[in-house]
Enzyme design. Sequence first.
Site, PDB file in Angstrom:
ATOM      1  N   PHE A   1       0.831  -1.199   0.000  1.00  0.00           N
ATOM      2  CA  PHE A   1       0.000   0.000   0.000  1.00  0.00           C
ATOM      3  C   PHE A   1       0.871   1.257   0.000  1.00  0.00           C
ATOM      4  CE2 PHE A   1      -2.804  -3.196   2.125  1.00  0.00           C
ATOM      5  CZ  PHE A   1      -3.738  -3.304   1.101  1.00  0.00           C
ATOM      6  N   CYS A   2       1.256   1.706   1.158  1.00  0.00           N
ATOM      7  CA  CYS A   2       1.928   3.003   1.278  1.00  0.00           C
ATOM      8  C   CYS A   2       3.366   2.990   0.766  1.00  0.00           C
ATOM      9  CB  CYS A   2       1.852   3.483   2.718  1.00  0.00           C
ATOM     10  SG  CYS A   2       0.126   3.674   3.247  1.00  0.00           S
TER      11      CYS A   2
END
Length: 174
Positions: free
Chosen positions: A115-116
Amino acid sequence: MADALLIIDMQTGLYDGPEKPFERERVLATINQLIQRARNASAPIFVARHTGPEGSPIAAGSPLWQLWHGLDVDESRDHLFNKTRPSCFLGTDLAQQLNAAQVNELVIVGMKTQFCIDTTCRVAVELGYSVILPEDGHTCMDTPAFNAQAIIEHHNATLAGAFVKRVRAAEISF
């Protein structure tokens, strides 16, 4: 040599939640070693905290939103900022801070890989930064589709070349 270190989402609610990140102690030790190398070289350290809406488990100021106590961040000298999206750039002043510090090459570490970490690496390159991704400096949890080790290996391979310089953390200097 890298210009700065960006640490993403090493927060109590993610690091010590019900699902533990893959090799979390080793990754934490790796990140702390990079923090010390950046400090010794007087390289700036930027620290992102994912922030949920009011009432969420990771709302600003909540216990789970806090940085993990074992992370060697110094709030008096490191640049802490909050984000609400997978990208550390969207809705934050990170790009302005990096530009003010004359950062061209950025080391990205932390959580969660798919994700990040992935999003921030890709956006950083789009914004003109060179990104170093320590293959042993980010982590995530198992998912129903893939175990964490497979996710990490996949992202290391996918991001390498087109988006990041993939190296071992021990090879990084500031």
